[in-house]
Design a protein around this motif. Structure first.
Motif, PDB file in Angstrom:
ATOM      1  N   CYS A  27      36.433  46.803  39.781  1.00 29.14           N
ATOM      2  CA  CYS A  27      37.856  47.287  39.585  1.00 29.14           C
ATOM      3  C   CYS A  27      38.189  47.202  38.209  1.00 29.14           C
ATOM      4  O   CYS A  27      38.138  46.360  37.346  1.00 29.14           O
ATOM      5  CB  CYS A  27      38.743  46.199  40.352  1.00 29.14           C
ATOM      6  SG  CYS A  27      40.666  46.447  40.231  1.00 29.14           S
ATOM      7  N   CYS A  29      41.407  47.511  37.003  1.00 31.96           N
ATOM      8  CA  CYS A  29      42.927  47.316  36.865  1.00 31.96           C
ATOM      9  C   CYS A  29      43.135  46.229  35.687  1.00 31.96           C
ATOM     10  O   CYS A  29      42.300  45.686  35.111  1.00 31.96           O
ATOM     11  CB  CYS A  29      43.585  46.772  38.075  1.00 31.96           C
ATOM     12  SG  CYS A  29      43.471  45.193  38.364  1.00 31.96           S
ATOM     13  N   CYS A  32      42.609  42.631  36.681  1.00 36.01           N
ATOM     14  CA  CYS A  32      41.196  42.125  36.438  1.00 36.01           C
ATOM     15  C   CYS A  32      40.519  42.150  34.950  1.00 36.01           C
ATOM     16  O   CYS A  32      39.900  41.340  34.865  1.00 36.01           O
ATOM     17  CB  CYS A  32      40.387  43.286  37.410  1.00 36.01           C
ATOM     18  SG  CYS A  32      40.545  42.979  39.089  1.00 36.01           S
TER      19      CYS A  32
HETATM   20 ZN   LIG Z   1      41.511  44.579  39.872  1.00 38.32          ZN
END
Ligand SMILES: [Zn+2]
Ligand SMILES: [Zn+2]
Length: 135
Positions: A27, A29, A32
Protein backbone atom coordinates in the motif's frame (compact mmCIF):
# COMPACT_ATOMS: atom_id res chain seq x y z
CA UNK A 1 0.70 -21.41 3.96
CA UNK A 2 3.57 -21.93 6.36
CA UNK A 3 3.07 -20.82 9.92
CA UNK A 4 4.27 -17.23 10.22
CA UNK A 5 6.22 -15.87 13.16
CA UNK A 6 7.58 -12.43 13.82
CA UNK A 7 8.53 -9.85 16.39
CA UNK A 8 9.33 -6.20 16.86
CA UNK A 9 12.87 -4.84 17.02
CA UNK A 10 13.15 -5.15 20.83
CA UNK A 11 11.19 -8.41 21.11
CA UNK A 12 8.48 -7.17 23.52
CA UNK A 13 5.80 -7.92 20.90
CA UNK A 14 5.74 -11.15 18.95
CA UNK A 15 3.18 -13.15 17.02
CA UNK A 16 2.38 -16.49 15.49
CA UNK A 17 -0.03 -16.71 12.59
CA UNK A 18 -1.46 -19.79 10.98
CA UNK A 19 -4.14 -19.64 8.29
CA UNK A 20 -5.08 -18.19 4.93
CA UNK A 21 -3.79 -14.83 3.81
CA UNK A 22 -6.56 -13.66 1.44
CA UNK A 23 -5.00 -10.24 0.88
CA UNK A 24 -1.31 -9.55 0.30
CA UNK A 25 -0.53 -6.12 -1.06
CA UNK A 26 1.81 -3.18 -1.03
CA UNK A 27 0.00 0.00 0.00
CA UNK A 28 1.45 3.30 -1.19
CA UNK A 29 -1.07 5.60 0.52
CA UNK A 30 0.23 8.60 2.44
CA UNK A 31 -1.07 7.23 5.77
CA UNK A 32 0.83 3.95 5.31
CA UNK A 33 3.99 5.81 4.34
CA UNK A 34 3.78 7.92 7.49
CA UNK A 35 2.80 5.01 9.76
CA UNK A 36 5.77 2.93 8.60
CA UNK A 37 8.34 5.58 7.70
CA UNK A 38 8.97 3.59 4.54
CA UNK A 39 8.11 3.95 0.86
CA UNK A 40 5.08 1.64 1.18
CA UNK A 41 3.42 -0.76 3.61
CA UNK A 42 3.73 -4.52 3.04
CA UNK A 43 0.41 -5.90 4.27
CA UNK A 44 -0.76 -9.46 4.88
CA UNK A 45 -4.41 -9.52 5.94
CA UNK A 46 -5.46 -12.55 7.97
CA UNK A 47 -8.37 -13.52 10.19
CA UNK A 48 -7.79 -12.02 13.62
CA UNK A 49 -8.49 -15.45 15.16
CA UNK A 50 -5.57 -16.93 13.18
CA UNK A 51 -3.07 -14.51 14.72
CA UNK A 52 -1.81 -15.01 18.26
CA UNK A 53 -0.13 -11.90 19.66
CA UNK A 54 2.22 -11.99 22.64
CA UNK A 55 2.78 -8.70 24.45
CA UNK A 56 0.58 -5.61 24.40
CA UNK A 57 1.04 -3.26 21.48
CA UNK A 58 0.09 0.41 21.87
CA UNK A 59 -2.63 1.51 19.47
CA UNK A 60 -3.39 4.66 17.53
CA UNK A 61 -6.65 5.28 15.68
CA UNK A 62 -7.31 7.52 12.73
CA UNK A 63 -9.87 7.93 9.96
CA UNK A 64 -9.20 6.66 6.44
CA UNK A 65 -10.10 8.80 3.44
CA UNK A 66 -12.97 6.33 2.90
CA UNK A 67 -14.32 7.14 6.38
CA UNK A 68 -13.43 3.92 8.19
CA UNK A 69 -11.59 3.74 11.48
CA UNK A 70 -8.02 2.55 11.12
CA UNK A 71 -6.16 1.14 14.11
CA UNK A 72 -2.39 0.92 14.08
CA UNK A 73 -0.64 -1.32 16.61
CA UNK A 74 2.98 -0.65 17.45
CA UNK A 75 5.53 -1.52 20.12
CA UNK A 76 5.53 1.18 22.81
CA UNK A 77 9.15 0.38 23.64
CA UNK A 78 10.91 0.30 20.26
CA UNK A 79 8.23 1.82 18.00
CA UNK A 80 8.08 -0.99 15.45
CA UNK A 81 4.81 -0.86 13.46
CA UNK A 82 3.25 -4.29 14.02
CA UNK A 83 -0.39 -4.62 12.90
CA UNK A 84 -3.14 -2.66 11.22
CA UNK A 85 -6.92 -2.96 11.36
CA UNK A 86 -9.62 -1.36 9.24
CA UNK A 87 -13.19 -1.14 10.59
CA UNK A 88 -14.35 -1.88 7.02
CA UNK A 89 -12.66 -5.30 7.27
CA UNK A 90 -14.12 -6.54 10.55
CA UNK A 91 -12.41 -9.58 12.05
CA UNK A 92 -9.28 -9.11 9.95
CA UNK A 93 -5.84 -7.91 10.98
CA UNK A 94 -2.92 -7.00 8.77
CA UNK A 95 0.57 -8.17 9.60
CA UNK A 96 3.44 -6.09 8.30
CA UNK A 97 5.52 -8.39 6.12
CA UNK A 98 8.82 -6.81 7.10
CA UNK A 99 8.43 -8.20 10.64
CA UNK A 100 7.93 -11.78 9.52
CA UNK A 101 10.71 -14.33 9.85
CA UNK A 102 9.36 -16.46 6.98
CA UNK A 103 9.56 -13.44 4.68
CA UNK A 104 9.64 -15.58 1.53
CA UNK A 105 5.92 -16.17 2.16
CA UNK A 106 5.18 -12.55 1.24
CA UNK A 107 4.24 -12.51 -2.42
CA UNK A 108 2.23 -9.31 -2.98
CA UNK A 109 -0.63 -9.68 -5.44
CA UNK A 110 -1.20 -5.96 -6.07
CA UNK A 111 0.02 -2.44 -5.51
CA UNK A 112 -2.73 -0.24 -4.08
CA UNK A 113 -2.94 3.54 -3.85
CA UNK A 114 -0.38 3.68 -6.64
CA UNK A 115 -1.61 7.25 -7.26
CA UNK A 116 0.18 8.39 -4.09
CA UNK A 117 3.37 6.35 -4.41
CA UNK A 118 6.74 8.05 -3.94
CA UNK A 119 8.37 9.17 -7.15
CA UNK A 120 11.35 6.91 -6.43
CA UNK A 121 9.23 3.77 -5.99
CA UNK A 122 9.37 1.41 -8.96
CA UNK A 123 6.29 -0.80 -9.27
CA UNK A 124 6.48 -4.46 -10.30
CA UNK A 125 4.88 -4.67 -13.77
CA UNK A 126 4.04 -8.32 -13.08
CA UNK A 127 1.22 -7.49 -10.66
CA UNK A 128 -1.73 -5.09 -11.00
CA UNK A 129 -1.49 -1.54 -9.74
CA UNK A 130 -4.65 0.20 -8.55
CA UNK A 131 -4.88 3.98 -8.31
CA UNK A 132 -6.84 3.62 -5.04
CA UNK A 133 -8.13 0.57 -3.14
CA UNK A 134 -10.00 -1.83 -5.44
CA UNK A 135 -13.57 -2.82 -4.64
ZN1 LIG B 1 -2.27 2.42 2.97
ZN1 LIG C 1 9.62 -3.57 20.55
Amino acid sequence: MTKLTGQCLCGDISFEADGDVPVMANCHCTDCRHATGTAFATLMFMKQDDVKITGTPKTFQHMSDAGSTMTKHFCSNCGTPMFAQNSARAGMIALRAGNINEHQEFTPKANVYASSKMTATILDDGIPAFEKMPG
